[in-house]
Write a protein that holds these residues in place. Structure first.
Motif, PDB file in Angstrom:
ATOM      1  N   VAL A  25      -2.002  -5.283  -4.897  1.00  0.00           N
ATOM      2  CA  VAL A  25      -1.502  -4.664  -3.681  1.00  0.00           C
ATOM      3  C   VAL A  25      -1.761  -5.660  -2.552  1.00  0.00           C
ATOM      4  CG1 VAL A  25      -1.642  -2.659  -2.148  1.00  0.00           C
ATOM      5  CG2 VAL A  25      -2.123  -2.393  -4.595  1.00  0.00           C
ATOM      6  N   ALA A  83       0.257   3.564  -3.720  1.00  0.00           N
ATOM      7  CA  ALA A  83      -0.703   2.568  -4.215  1.00  0.00           C
ATOM      8  C   ALA A  83      -2.013   2.660  -3.448  1.00  0.00           C
ATOM      9  CB  ALA A  83      -0.107   1.168  -4.103  1.00  0.00           C
ATOM     10  N   SER A  84      -1.934   2.948  -2.174  1.00  0.00           N
ATOM     11  CA  SER A  84      -3.139   3.069  -1.352  1.00  0.00           C
ATOM     12  C   SER A  84      -4.061   4.172  -1.864  1.00  0.00           C
ATOM     13  CB  SER A  84      -2.747   3.330   0.098  1.00  0.00           C
ATOM     14  OG  SER A  84      -3.885   3.384   0.913  1.00  0.00           O
ATOM     15  N   ASP A 102      -6.460   2.762 -13.377  1.00  0.00           N
ATOM     16  CA  ASP A 102      -6.473   3.496 -12.104  1.00  0.00           C
ATOM     17  C   ASP A 102      -5.511   4.673 -12.156  1.00  0.00           C
ATOM     18  OD1 ASP A 102      -8.278   1.719 -10.819  1.00  0.00           O
ATOM     19  OD2 ASP A 102      -6.619   0.332 -10.435  1.00  0.00           O
ATOM     20  N   LYS A 106      -5.379   2.637  -5.710  1.00  0.00           N
ATOM     21  CA  LYS A 106      -5.813   1.251  -5.926  1.00  0.00           C
ATOM     22  C   LYS A 106      -7.320   1.124  -6.028  1.00  0.00           C
ATOM     23  CE  LYS A 106      -6.035   0.031  -1.053  1.00  0.00           C
ATOM     24  NZ  LYS A 106      -5.454  -0.697   0.036  1.00  0.00           N
ATOM     25  N   SER A 107      -7.737   0.108  -6.775  1.00  0.00           N
ATOM     26  CA  SER A 107      -9.146  -0.255  -6.854  1.00  0.00           C
ATOM     27  C   SER A 107      -9.426  -1.230  -5.717  1.00  0.00           C
ATOM     28  CB  SER A 107      -9.459  -0.956  -8.173  1.00  0.00           C
ATOM     29  OG  SER A 107      -9.300  -0.087  -9.247  1.00  0.00           O
ATOM     30  N   ARG A 108     -10.557  -1.069  -5.095  1.00  0.00           N
ATOM     31  CA  ARG A 108     -10.984  -1.997  -4.066  1.00  0.00           C
ATOM     32  C   ARG A 108     -12.490  -1.917  -3.979  1.00  0.00           C
ATOM     33  NH1 ARG A 108      -8.344   2.224  -2.007  1.00  0.00           N
ATOM     34  NH2 ARG A 108      -9.414   3.572  -0.596  1.00  0.00           N
ATOM     35  N   ALA A 125       0.815  -1.218   0.000  1.00  0.00           N
ATOM     36  CA  ALA A 125       0.000   0.000   0.000  1.00  0.00           C
ATOM     37  C   ALA A 125       0.844   1.261   0.000  1.00  0.00           C
ATOM     38  CB  ALA A 125      -0.946  -0.006   1.197  1.00  0.00           C
ATOM     39  N   GLY A 174      -5.971  -4.734  -2.653  1.00  0.00           N
ATOM     40  CA  GLY A 174      -6.317  -3.831  -3.742  1.00  0.00           C
ATOM     41  C   GLY A 174      -5.573  -4.236  -4.992  1.00  0.00           C
ATOM     42  N   ILE A 175      -5.819  -3.508  -6.052  1.00  0.00           N
ATOM     43  CA  ILE A 175      -5.095  -3.719  -7.300  1.00  0.00           C
ATOM     44  C   ILE A 175      -4.974  -2.368  -7.990  1.00  0.00           C
ATOM     45  CG2 ILE A 175      -7.128  -4.269  -8.715  1.00  0.00           C
ATOM     46  CD1 ILE A 175      -5.317  -6.479 -10.046  1.00  0.00           C
ATOM     47  N   VAL A 176      -3.813  -2.106  -8.574  1.00  0.00           N
ATOM     48  CA  VAL A 176      -3.591  -0.861  -9.312  1.00  0.00           C
ATOM     49  C   VAL A 176      -3.396  -1.221 -10.775  1.00  0.00           C
ATOM     50  CG1 VAL A 176      -2.102   1.144  -9.639  1.00  0.00           C
ATOM     51  CG2 VAL A 176      -2.507   0.277  -7.333  1.00  0.00           C
TER      52      VAL A 176
END
Length: 180
Positions: free
Chosen positions: A37, A87-88, A52, A91-93, A16, A46-48
């Motif tokens: 992430v 990234a935090s 994003d 990121k998509s979540r 993150a 999460g994922i970047v």
């Protein structure tokens, strides 16, 4: 076929607190379009994706991203402009994930329904791989070959042996290897 049969098992991950400029560098260096992430226990938080990084808080069809305006105007981007974003921040979540035993047909439907291009693969809640649309195409190709010429496609044991051998080859980038 299941996720474990086609997934890329050597996944590049970030935490993150990974800085945005490091996310971009990793994506370009390894020719990938997303980074899971993870936390210290390899749980996906999460994922970047490129999307994003390219979108704005107002949405993809809102005003252009601040960095895109800067690039188009010829301005130089520096750390101050990035503002220490991590990234935090981008990121998509929540992240859609699948179990390593999920059938490929179900994964294909999931990608289509969710309008996503890849999905992290979990085993006991921990990241073990990632399945992209390209991985699904490789699986489909294998399935077609197997139906027309039974016994010609590699089984799981051979795949694992080949992947392990290639990962130990010094001159190859293990993050660009996928074997089906």
């Amino acid at each position: 076929m299941q996720a474990r049969d086609v997934m890329t098992s050597k996944v590049i991950v970030v935490t993150a607190d990974t800085l945005v400029h490091d996310l971009v560098r990793l994506m370009l260096q390894h020719r990938i379009s997303a980074l899971p992430v993870v936390d210290a226990s390899q749980h996906v938080v999460g994922i970047v994706s490129e999307g994003d990084l390219l979108s704005t808080p107002e949405g993809r069809f809102g005003k252009p991203a601040w960095w895109l305006v800067a690039v188009m105007s010829g301005a130089n981007l520096d750390y101050e402009q990035l503002g220490g974003r991590t990234a935090s921040d981008v990121k998509s979540r929540p992240v859609t994930t699948v179990d390593q035993d999920m059938p490929l047909a179900a994964i294909a439907k999931l990608l289509e329904r969710q309008h996503i291009k890849r999905v992290p693969v979990l085993n006991d809640g921990r990241l073990v791989g990632i399945v992209s649309r390209a991985n699904l195409l490789h699986g489909l190709a294998n399935d077609i070959i197997e139906r027309h010429e039974p016994g010609t496609s590699a089984d799981r044991k051979i795949r694992v042996q080949v992947v392990n051998a290639l990962h130990h080859e010094v001159s190859l980038d293990p993050y660009l290897i996928n074997v089906t």
